[in-house]
Design a protein around this motif. Structure first.
Motif, PDB file in Angstrom:
ATOM      1  N   TRP A  25      14.590  12.094 -43.158  1.00 26.29           N
ATOM      2  CA  TRP A  25      13.433  12.914 -43.527  1.00 26.29           C
ATOM      3  C   TRP A  25      12.965  12.763 -44.966  1.00 26.29           C
ATOM      4  O   TRP A  25      12.140  13.548 -45.432  1.00 26.29           O
ATOM      5  CB  TRP A  25      13.729  14.403 -43.235  1.00 26.29           C
ATOM      6  N   ASP A  42       8.724  17.031 -38.620  1.00 27.57           N
ATOM      7  CA  ASP A  42       7.841  17.230 -37.453  1.00 27.57           C
ATOM      8  C   ASP A  42       7.270  18.622 -37.537  1.00 27.57           C
ATOM      9  O   ASP A  42       7.895  19.533 -38.113  1.00 27.57           O
ATOM     10  CB  ASP A  42       8.673  17.091 -36.163  1.00 27.57           C
ATOM     11  N   ARG A  48       9.279  21.634 -37.715  1.00 28.83           N
ATOM     12  CA  ARG A  48      10.681  21.488 -37.274  1.00 28.83           C
ATOM     13  C   ARG A  48      11.459  20.855 -38.415  1.00 28.83           C
ATOM     14  O   ARG A  48      11.655  19.645 -38.473  1.00 28.83           O
ATOM     15  CB  ARG A  48      10.775  20.620 -36.025  1.00 28.83           C
ATOM     16  N   LEU A  98       4.471  15.777 -39.750  1.00 31.41           N
ATOM     17  CA  LEU A  98       4.262  14.637 -38.853  1.00 31.41           C
ATOM     18  C   LEU A  98       3.361  15.015 -37.671  1.00 31.41           C
ATOM     19  O   LEU A  98       3.811  15.288 -36.567  1.00 31.41           O
ATOM     20  CB  LEU A  98       5.612  14.090 -38.391  1.00 31.41           C
ATOM     21  N   ARG A 112       4.650  13.069 -22.675  1.00 27.75           N
ATOM     22  CA  ARG A 112       4.289  13.660 -23.959  1.00 27.75           C
ATOM     23  C   ARG A 112       2.865  14.186 -23.999  1.00 27.75           C
ATOM     24  O   ARG A 112       2.357  14.530 -25.062  1.00 27.75           O
ATOM     25  CB  ARG A 112       4.462  12.588 -25.031  1.00 27.75           C
ATOM     26  N   LYS A 145      -0.669  10.289 -35.637  1.00 28.59           N
ATOM     27  CA  LYS A 145       0.225   9.463 -34.825  1.00 28.59           C
ATOM     28  C   LYS A 145      -0.236   9.424 -33.381  1.00 28.59           C
ATOM     29  O   LYS A 145      -1.030  10.276 -32.987  1.00 28.59           O
ATOM     30  CB  LYS A 145       1.657   9.988 -34.944  1.00 28.59           C
ATOM     31  N   HIS A 146       0.187   8.549 -32.535  1.00 30.23           N
ATOM     32  CA  HIS A 146       1.034   7.371 -32.756  1.00 30.23           C
ATOM     33  C   HIS A 146       0.104   6.198 -32.582  1.00 30.23           C
ATOM     34  O   HIS A 146      -0.406   5.993 -31.468  1.00 30.23           O
ATOM     35  CB  HIS A 146       2.164   7.325 -31.738  1.00 30.23           C
ATOM     36  N   ARG A 156       9.073   3.128 -24.095  1.00 28.99           N
ATOM     37  CA  ARG A 156       8.088   3.258 -25.178  1.00 28.99           C
ATOM     38  C   ARG A 156       8.417   2.402 -26.404  1.00 28.99           C
ATOM     39  O   ARG A 156       7.539   2.077 -27.181  1.00 28.99           O
ATOM     40  CB  ARG A 156       7.905   4.722 -25.584  1.00 28.99           C
ATOM     41  N   MET A 189       1.066   7.058 -38.656  1.00 26.20           N
ATOM     42  CA  MET A 189       2.348   6.604 -38.096  1.00 26.20           C
ATOM     43  C   MET A 189       2.106   5.516 -37.046  1.00 26.20           C
ATOM     44  O   MET A 189       1.392   5.733 -36.061  1.00 26.20           O
ATOM     45  CB  MET A 189       3.077   7.793 -37.446  1.00 26.20           C
ATOM     46  N   TYR A 192       5.491   3.008 -31.397  1.00 28.62           N
ATOM     47  CA  TYR A 192       6.644   2.215 -30.975  1.00 28.62           C
ATOM     48  C   TYR A 192       6.262   0.910 -30.268  1.00 28.62           C
ATOM     49  O   TYR A 192       6.912  -0.117 -30.430  1.00 28.62           O
ATOM     50  CB  TYR A 192       7.463   3.027 -29.957  1.00 28.62           C
ATOM     51  N   ASP A 224       6.918   4.850 -36.679  1.00 30.09           N
ATOM     52  CA  ASP A 224       7.558   5.893 -35.894  1.00 30.09           C
ATOM     53  C   ASP A 224       9.062   5.672 -36.037  1.00 30.09           C
ATOM     54  O   ASP A 224       9.518   4.592 -36.441  1.00 30.09           O
ATOM     55  CB  ASP A 224       7.115   5.844 -34.431  1.00 30.09           C
ATOM     56  N   TRP A 225       9.833   6.687 -35.692  1.00 28.10           N
ATOM     57  CA  TRP A 225      11.279   6.667 -35.976  1.00 28.10           C
ATOM     58  C   TRP A 225      11.995   5.599 -35.124  1.00 28.10           C
ATOM     59  O   TRP A 225      12.217   5.778 -33.945  1.00 28.10           O
ATOM     60  CB  TRP A 225      11.860   8.056 -35.743  1.00 28.10           C
ATOM     61  N   SER A 347      10.902  15.817 -30.151  1.00 30.46           N
ATOM     62  CA  SER A 347      10.816  15.959 -31.609  1.00 30.46           C
ATOM     63  C   SER A 347       9.895  17.095 -32.051  1.00 30.46           C
ATOM     64  O   SER A 347       9.929  17.516 -33.203  1.00 30.46           O
ATOM     65  CB  SER A 347      10.343  14.648 -32.237  1.00 30.46           C
ATOM     66  N   GLU A 415       9.145  14.698 -24.226  1.00 32.54           N
ATOM     67  CA  GLU A 415       9.152  13.410 -24.902  1.00 32.54           C
ATOM     68  C   GLU A 415      10.333  12.608 -24.342  1.00 32.54           C
ATOM     69  O   GLU A 415      11.356  13.179 -23.966  1.00 32.54           O
ATOM     70  CB  GLU A 415       9.360  13.623 -26.408  1.00 32.54           C
TER      71      GLU A 415
HETATM   72  C1  BGC Z   1       8.476  10.619 -32.331  1.00 28.81           C
HETATM   73  C2  BGC Z   1       7.565  11.053 -33.463  1.00 28.81           C
HETATM   74  C3  BGC Z   1       8.319  11.959 -34.394  1.00 28.81           C
HETATM   75  C4  BGC Z   1       9.538  11.221 -34.906  1.00 28.81           C
HETATM   76  C5  BGC Z   1      10.384  12.032 -35.854  1.00 28.81           C
HETATM   77  C6  BGC Z   1       9.779  10.045 -32.826  1.00 28.81           C
HETATM   78  O1  BGC Z   1      10.659   9.864 -31.771  1.00 28.81           O
HETATM   79  O2  BGC Z   1       7.816   9.661 -31.529  1.00 28.81           O
HETATM   80  O3  BGC Z   1       6.435  11.708 -32.952  1.00 28.81           O
HETATM   81  O4  BGC Z   1       7.493  12.366 -35.433  1.00 28.81           O
HETATM   82  O5  BGC Z   1      10.362  10.878 -33.791  1.00 28.81           O
HETATM   83  O6  BGC Z   1      11.037  13.045 -35.180  1.00 28.81           O
END
Ligand code: BGC
Length: 746
Positions: A25, A42, A48, A98, A112, A145-146, A156, A189, A192, A224-225, A347, A415
């Motif tokens: 983060w 997020d 979050r 995010l 999602r 995003k995304h 994905r 962002m 994937y 993206d993560w 997320s 998700e």
């Molecule tokens: C999600 C993103 C999210 C990121 C951080 C990814 O898996 O696709 O939308 O912001 O994780 O949690």
């Protein structure tokens, strides 16, 4: 310190490390230089912020999720939401939130979808821009995003999404484009998936040429993560920051690539500069935590969450049973009445500060009412439970009316995976059917993030779609059920009758392993159902109110214009009912005649207006070139075809009582290029080129043109010999040249 100065002091290793997060983060900060760290969290419909304890996040307000917000059709509301989210970020020391997520709902099955706004890019883009403005007003950044064409969860991280240029430009990119051009999010962002063969996180066309070059994006692009495959390619493509941090492979690859000359240090410097710019921007805009106490802040935001939820819920059907009377008796049925589902998994899952329980809120809102409760089903077993259903039927039959809380349990959508069907649990369907049989005033209240099949639509009196409406779901539902709030949500997506009717059905989630082709092209959602005339359960834009609206008139400020000019459309409507209400005026454009297949109509503008009983309002909409254009992939540009367009206005895509016609001329007609492969019709249909063609054919000994003309139309010029014409290659080349000289424009 100036960024150029910082840059000159950084080693290659430090630069490479700056382009990767420090952890999940935070951005990195090299030891040699003082660069503020940026904290991201997020998103999108609440904050979050992880506490450090696995699986735990600090409590924050859980606002309605994306699909509910989409149904508000109200950018002012989204801006207000954004401001509140920004305040919570300030309270918890977060620099970048995010969100928003603006991917288009291609199929109702995408796991999602509950995070996304709409099946239409005009709606999604407008709402996203408002959200960004709101958050960023608080000195907090956003991450749009995304990016891009990430419309499913299955595979994905690896799937290659094949989308033609026109479909991308008309459907999957414009929501991003609007948000970038109108609101400049601090970050974008990268998604994937691969897009037409290249990972989005390594896609220069997407991240640099389009985003920065064409749209003027000024901020930072993060991955993206876990979306990074080849970090050095990402740098070259314009992916500034890899997230999350913690893996040494990315920086190593960057260092090696610069050292062996496959990656230029200038490209790396550009990315480092943008990471530093973000850090400086975050520090410069940082505002202190709000002065209110946390209790006051969260109480205020809970009230806002309720107001927003009331604006988002969609009254799908009502035979007059709603609003409910506050006296007599009411049977409340369904486990969701006690254990509401108000958000989705993954997320975006928020740890809410409070939770309004529907059954309690109903009792609070109507103290004179005798409220009985029966659970009807459990959340642990989807099979119809005959004993519970029988008890619910008995409870319902003994009351004046019944309200059933039903929908999709957590395990159905999240998700990370897609749904495989559009059904709610059989236990819910069987319960609704049995109760509706025993009680003629049966209302169904749905909680779900995406459309579901409703085999009982005809049997029930009213249906309220409450989506996943956040922590104030219960109080907002009660307010609408009893009429202290007048429903005004409109569907931001079509509810098909059955899954098989959806245009992506044969290509969702995949076309073959690791590959999906968007074969339905631009015909997504209502663009398909309207054009193909497929009956739907509830159309895009649909939503009822406890009052009525009448669309009185539509006017345009001119009947004819060029595509460089802006048309102003004015629509007048009136609240013809007896209570105040909010209506969303929707404006669609229909091209009367087109040389390519176009959707029957497309949403180009909308406005949400509040009207008192008897009150009239006139709303005006500017329409410019893009409202009439399609994307011409060959010319790589937006094109307006000369001709008549209808402007349709109304309260849903299926009900547009007002219509005006305008003629639009392209200001600069497209040059027409003839080659050997051009169809003969293209020369035949214009008097000047027809004369050239006729002369050529007569000279070439082809004298029965009047008989052959229709057949000849579809032949390329190189095949004219099949009609008896005799000519040499040089003479054919000469014909092509003369045609090109004769007409420079079509
Ligand atoms: C999600 C993103 C999210 C990121 C951080 C990814 O898996 O696709 O939308 O912001 O994780 O949690």
């Amino acid at each position: 310190m100036e960024i150029s100065e910082i840059l000159s002091k950084l080693t290659l290793e430090e630069k490479a490390r700056l382009c990767t997060g420090a952890d999940a983060w935070h951005t990195a900060c090299p030891q040699s230089i003082s660069v503020p760290q940026v904290t991201v969290s997020d998103g999108p419909h609440g904050l979050r912020r992880e506490t450090g304890v696995p699986g735990e996040s600090a409590s924050a307000t859980c606002f309605p999720s994306g699909s509910a917000l989409g149904a508000s059709w109200d950018p002012n509301l989204l801006e207000e939401l954004g401001e509140a989210l920004g305040e919570e970020c300030r309270a918890q020391g977060v620099d970048v939130l995010l969100g928003p997520a603006v991917n288009i709902k291609r199929s109702p099955l995408c796991g999602r979808n509950f995070e996304y706004y709409a099946e239409d890019p005009c709606l999604a883009g407008t709402l996203a821009a408002a959200y960004i403005r709101g958050v960023q007003k608080q000195g907090v950044g956003t991450s749009l995003k995304h990016f891009a064409a990430n419309n499913k969860e299955t595979g994905r991280l690896t799937t290659d999404t094949a989308v033609d240029a026109r479909t991308l430009r008309e459907l999957y990119l414009p929501a991003f484009e609007t948000a970038v051009k109108e609101a400049q999010p601090w970050t974008v962002m990268a998604a994937y998936n691969r897009l037409n063969g290249t990972y989005c996180a390594e896609n220069k066309r997407l991240l640099t040429d389009l985003l920065r070059g064409e749209w003027g994006f000024q901020g930072l692009v993060m991955s993206d993560w876990g979306a990074v495959s080849d970090r050095d390619r990402g740098i070259a493509a314009g992916l500034d920051l890899e997230m999350p941090g913690g893996c040494a492979i990315g920086p190593q690859k960057i260092i090696r690539a610069v050292q062996n000359g496959t990656l230029s240090e200038e490209a790396l410097d550009r990315c480092v500069t943008r990471v530093l710019e973000l850090a400086q921007k975050a520090a410069a805009h940082k505002k202190p935590a709000p002065a209110k106490t946390p209790e006051a802040l969260y109480a205020q935001h809970h009230a806002l969450a309720r107001k927003i939820a009331e604006h988002c819920m969609v009254l799908l059907k009502n035979d007059g049973t709603l609003p409910l009377r506050k006296t007599g008796s009411l049977a409340v049925i369904g486990e969701f009445a006690k254990t509401p589902r108000c958000q989705g998994g993954g997320s975006s899952h928020i740890h809410p500060t409070a939770l309004d329980v529907p059954l309690e809120e109903i009792r609070k809102a109507a103290p004179q009412l005798t409220v009985s409760y029966s659970e009807g089903y459990t959340l642990t077993d989807d099979r119809p439970d005959e004993v519970r259903i029988a008890a619910a039927v008995q409870t319902a039959a003994a009351a004046d009316a019944a309200v059933i809380f039903a929908g999709l349990p957590d395990a159905y959508e999240s998700e990370g995976f897609d749904r495989s069907h559009m059904r709610i649990p059989e236990s819910h369907n069987a319960l609704i059917q049995a109760v509706a049989h025993a009680q003629k005033n049966t209302v169904v209240v749905l909680s779900n993030g995406s459309p579901v099949e409703m085999p009982w639509t005809e049997q029930v009196s009213a249906i309220l779609e409450s989506y996943l409406c956040g922590q104030a779901t219960g109080s907002a539902q009660a307010a609408i059920l009893f009429g202290s709030a007048n429903p005004c949500g409109k569907l931001a997506e079509t509810f098909p009758r059955k899954l098989q009717d959806n245009p992506s059905y044969l290509n969702f989630p995949i076309t073959s392993p690791d590959f999906v082709a968007y074969r339905e092209s631009v015909f997504v959602g209502y663009r398909y159902y309207d054009t193909k005339q497929v009956p739907v359960c509830f159309p895009f834009g649909h939503g009822l109110s406890y009052t009525t609206f009448s669309y009185l008139s539509i006017e345009t400020d001119r009947a004819e214009l060029t595509d460089r000019e802006t048309l102003t459309v004015r629509v007048t409507l009136k609240n013809t009912g007896s209570r105040a209400g909010r209506e969303t005026v929707q404006l669609y454009v229909h091209d009367m005649e087109s040389s390519i297949p176009r959707p029957e109509k497309e949403l180009r503008a909308f406005r949400s207006v509040e009207l008192q009983p008897g009150e009239e309002a006139t709303v005006s909409f500017p329409l410019s070139k893009r409202a009439f254009a399609y994307y011409d992939a060959a010319a790589q540009d937006w094109t307006v075809e000369d001709g008549v367009f209808q402007i349709l206005a109304g309260g849903s895509s299926a009900e547009t009582p007002l219509c005006a016609s305008v003629t639009v001329h392209p200001a600069e007609p497209r040059p027409h290029i003839f080659t050997r492969h051009t169809l003969t019709a293209e020369a035949w249909d214009k008097p000047a080129t027809r004369a050239v063609l006729k002369e050529f054919l007569t000279k070439a000994g082809c004298d029965n043109l009047h008989v052959q003309a229709d057949w000849m139309r579809d032949m390329p010029l190189r095949n004219l010999f099949m009609f008896g014409a005799v000519y040499t290659q040089e003479e054919l080349d000469q014909l092509v040249e003369t045609l090109n000289r004769t007409t420079t424009f079509c």
